[in-house]
Design an enzyme around this catalytic site. Structure first.
Site, PDB file in Angstrom:
ATOM      1  N   GLY A   9       0.802  -1.236   0.000  1.00  0.00           N
ATOM      2  CA  GLY A   9       0.000   0.000   0.000  1.00  0.00           C
ATOM      3  C   GLY A   9       0.828   1.276   0.000  1.00  0.00           C
ATOM      4  N   GLU A  10       2.157   1.166   0.130  1.00  0.00           N
ATOM      5  CA  GLU A  10       2.980   2.389   0.140  1.00  0.00           C
ATOM      6  C   GLU A  10       3.077   2.981  -1.271  1.00  0.00           C
ATOM      7  OE1 GLU A  10       6.710   1.591   2.088  1.00  0.00           O
ATOM      8  OE2 GLU A  10       5.743   1.394   4.051  1.00  0.00           O
ATOM      9  N   HIS A  46     -13.083  24.677   3.701  1.00  0.00           N
ATOM     10  CA  HIS A  46     -14.305  24.684   4.526  1.00  0.00           C
ATOM     11  C   HIS A  46     -14.370  25.914   5.432  1.00  0.00           C
ATOM     12  CE1 HIS A  46     -17.714  23.408   6.720  1.00  0.00           C
ATOM     13  NE2 HIS A  46     -17.038  23.350   7.843  1.00  0.00           N
ATOM     14  N   LYS A  77     -28.290  24.827  10.871  1.00  0.00           N
ATOM     15  CA  LYS A  77     -27.897  23.415  11.054  1.00  0.00           C
ATOM     16  C   LYS A  77     -27.296  23.248  12.440  1.00  0.00           C
ATOM     17  CE  LYS A  77     -24.424  21.082   8.668  1.00  0.00           C
ATOM     18  NZ  LYS A  77     -23.853  20.534   7.435  1.00  0.00           N
ATOM     19  N   SER A 137     -20.674  15.307   1.171  1.00  0.00           N
ATOM     20  CA  SER A 137     -20.008  14.077   1.609  1.00  0.00           C
ATOM     21  C   SER A 137     -21.020  12.933   1.618  1.00  0.00           C
ATOM     22  CB  SER A 137     -19.387  14.319   2.989  1.00  0.00           C
ATOM     23  OG  SER A 137     -18.722  13.168   3.431  1.00  0.00           O
ATOM     24  N   THR A 138     -21.704  12.705   2.720  1.00  0.00           N
ATOM     25  CA  THR A 138     -22.700  11.617   2.757  1.00  0.00           C
ATOM     26  C   THR A 138     -23.990  12.033   2.061  1.00  0.00           C
ATOM     27  OG1 THR A 138     -23.708  12.408   4.814  1.00  0.00           O
ATOM     28  CG2 THR A 138     -21.829  10.902   5.017  1.00  0.00           C
ATOM     29  N   GLY A 139     -24.152  13.320   1.833  1.00  0.00           N
ATOM     30  CA  GLY A 139     -25.374  13.825   1.183  1.00  0.00           C
ATOM     31  C   GLY A 139     -26.468  14.205   2.168  1.00  0.00           C
ATOM     32  N   THR A 190     -26.769  16.527   4.398  1.00  0.00           N
ATOM     33  CA  THR A 190     -27.078  17.969   4.463  1.00  0.00           C
ATOM     34  C   THR A 190     -27.972  18.373   3.292  1.00  0.00           C
ATOM     35  OG1 THR A 190     -24.960  18.361   5.545  1.00  0.00           O
ATOM     36  CG2 THR A 190     -26.017  20.272   4.530  1.00  0.00           C
TER      37      THR A 190
HETATM   38  C1  R5P Z   1     -20.215  21.173   6.662  1.00  0.00           C
HETATM   39  O1  R5P Z   1     -20.565  22.135   7.360  1.00  0.00           O
HETATM   40  C2  R5P Z   1     -19.999  21.281   5.194  1.00  0.00           C
HETATM   41  O2  R5P Z   1     -20.137  22.579   4.716  1.00  0.00           O
HETATM   42  C3  R5P Z   1     -20.958  20.373   4.431  1.00  0.00           C
HETATM   43  O3  R5P Z   1     -22.283  20.846   4.605  1.00  0.00           O
HETATM   44  C4  R5P Z   1     -20.866  18.967   4.923  1.00  0.00           C
HETATM   45  O4  R5P Z   1     -19.534  18.538   4.927  1.00  0.00           O
HETATM   46  C5  R5P Z   1     -21.701  18.056   4.071  1.00  0.00           C
HETATM   47  O5  R5P Z   1     -21.646  16.785   4.622  1.00  0.00           O
HETATM   48  P1  R5P Z   1     -22.760  15.709   4.318  1.00  0.00           P
HETATM   49  O6  R5P Z   1     -22.904  15.630   2.833  1.00  0.00           O
HETATM   50  O7  R5P Z   1     -22.224  14.458   4.929  1.00  0.00           O
HETATM   51  O8  R5P Z   1     -24.012  16.151   4.981  1.00  0.00           O
END
Ligand code: R5P
Length: 294
Positions: free
Chosen positions: A35-36, A127, A189, A220-222, A224
Site C-alpha cells: 500500500g505504500e 471549509h 444546522k 459528503s454523505t449527502g 445535508t
Molecule cells: C459542513 O458544514 C460542510 O459545509 C458540508 O455541509 C458537509 O460537509 C456536508 O456533509 P454531508 O454531505 O455528509 O451532509
C-alpha cells in the site's frame, strides 16, 4: 514555471497546463503491494517554480503522501519553489479543538507539507478560511462558486434562489446570488459534537414557486443536501438543484440526493466524479498567470 499533474489530478493538471501554456513534467507513480506510494519525476525541474496539482480526496492519506513525495522530489532535484495546487484539501474541517484531547488536523497536515518542501499552497473553497491560518507559509483559497452559478445560468436558471444549507455557507450562497441575480438565504444546522449527527431547520425563505439551488462547499454523505431539499420542497420550491465545489459523494450519497427530489447534482473536478460538470482549470489557470506576471 512548470506544472506537475499529480496522480490524483492528472486530467485537471493537464488542462491547466494546456490553458496556460506552461510546460508539464510527468510523474511516474505506483503503489507497492503493502500500500505504500512511489513517485518519480520524469522531467527537469532545476531552478524552476514548480506547481504540483494534486487533490487530496479519498484515499486522502495516499494522496497526501504522494503530494509530499512529489514536493520532496522536486526540491531534491533543484526546484527553487514548490507551490501545491490542491483542489480539495483533506482534513481542513478540523481546524480547531471542539473536545479536549482532539488535534487540529489541518495544522499537522500543514506542518507535514512544509517539511516535505512545499513553499505555498492554493486550494479551492476551503471549509473554513480560518484553517488557512494554520499554515506557516503562504496559503490561499479560491472560489469555484461563480463558475458553478454560471453553469446554471447557461442552463437557463437565472434568478434561481441560492440556498446555503447552514449559516456558515451563506457567503457561498451570496457569491452564487451575485451571478444568478435572484434571492439568497440559509437554513440553520445543528450538530451533536459527540455523535456528529446534524439536524436542519428552515427560516423565512421566499422559495414558493421558485427554482432553488443549494450551494455548499462539500457534499459528503449527502445528508445535508437531503435535509435541505426536503425543507425547500415543503416550502413550495418547484425545482431543486444541488451544487458544490467538492463532490466527495460517499457511498450512495448521489442516489439519496436524487431520491430526495434534487434534479441534478453539479460539482467540480476537484474530486473527479460523474457530477464533475464544471472544471477548476480556468480558476487555477488565472491564478498561475497572475503569479507568473506578479
Ligand atoms: C459542513 O458544514 C460542510 O459545509 C458540508 O455541509 C458537509 O460537509 C456536508 O456533509 P454531508 O454531505 O455528509 O451532509
Amino acid at each position: 514555471m512548470k506544472i506537475i499533474p499529480g496522480p490524483a489530478s492528472t486530467a485537471l493538471g493537464e488542462k491547466i497546463a494546456e490553458l496556460t501554456g506552461i510546460e508539464k513534467v510527468a510523474v511516474a507513480h505506483r503503489t507497492f503491494p503493502d500500500g505504500e506510494s512511489y513517485v518519480r519525476l520524469e522531467g527537469n525541474v532545476q531552478n524552476e517554480h514548480v506547481v504540483i496539482v494534486q487533490t487530496t480526496s479519498t484515499p486522502q492519506d495516499t494522496s497526501l503522501m504522494q503530494l509530499a513525495f512529489m514536493a520532496n522530489a522536486a526540491k531534491r532535484n533543484g526546484a527553487k519553489k514548490v507551490t501545491a495546487a490542491v483542489p480539495y484539501l483533506a482534513y481542513a474541517r478540523q481546524d480547531k479543538i471542539f473536545l479536549q484531547g482532539e488535534t487540529k488536523s489541518i495544522e499537522a497536515v500543514a506542518a507535514m507539507l512544509k517539511a516535505a518542501g512545499i513553499d505555498a499552497i492554493v486550494t479551492v473553497n476551503i471549509h473554513a478560511e480560518n484553517a488557512l491560518s494554520r499554515f506557516t507559509f503562504p496559503a490561499k483559497t479560491l472560489s469555484a462558486i461563480p463558475l458553478l452559478a454560471e453553469y446554471f445560468i447557461k442552463k437557463g436558471y437565472a434568478k434561481a434562489f441560492a440556498l446555503a444549507p447552514d449559516k456558515g455557507a451563506m457567503h457561498i450562497a451570496q457569491q452564487a446570488q451575485i451571478v444568478l441575480g435572484g434571492e439568497a438565504g440559509h437554513l440553520e444546522k445543528q450538530r451533536d459534537r459527540y455523535t456528529g449527527k446534524t439536524s436542519q431547520t428552515g427560516t423565512d425563505l421566499n422559495v414558493k414557486g421558485q427554482t432553488a439551488i443549494i450551494f455548499d462547499d462539500i457534499i459528503s454523505t449527502g445528508g445535508t443536501i437531503v435535509g435541505a431539499a426536503k425543507i425547500l420542497l415543503e416550502l413550495g420550491a418547484t425545482r431543486v438543484f444541488a451544487a458544490c465545489a467538492h463532490p466527495l459523494l460517499i457511498g450512495d450519497a448521489e442516489k439519496r440526493i436524487l431520491d430526495a427530489g434534487v434534479e441534478e447534482i453539479v460539482g467540480t473536478d476537484s474530486v473527479p466524479s460523474r457530477t464533475s460538470k464544471v472544471s477548476l482549470a480556468p480558476l487555477f489557470a488565472e491564478e498561475l498567470r497572475a503569479q507568473k506576471s506578479g
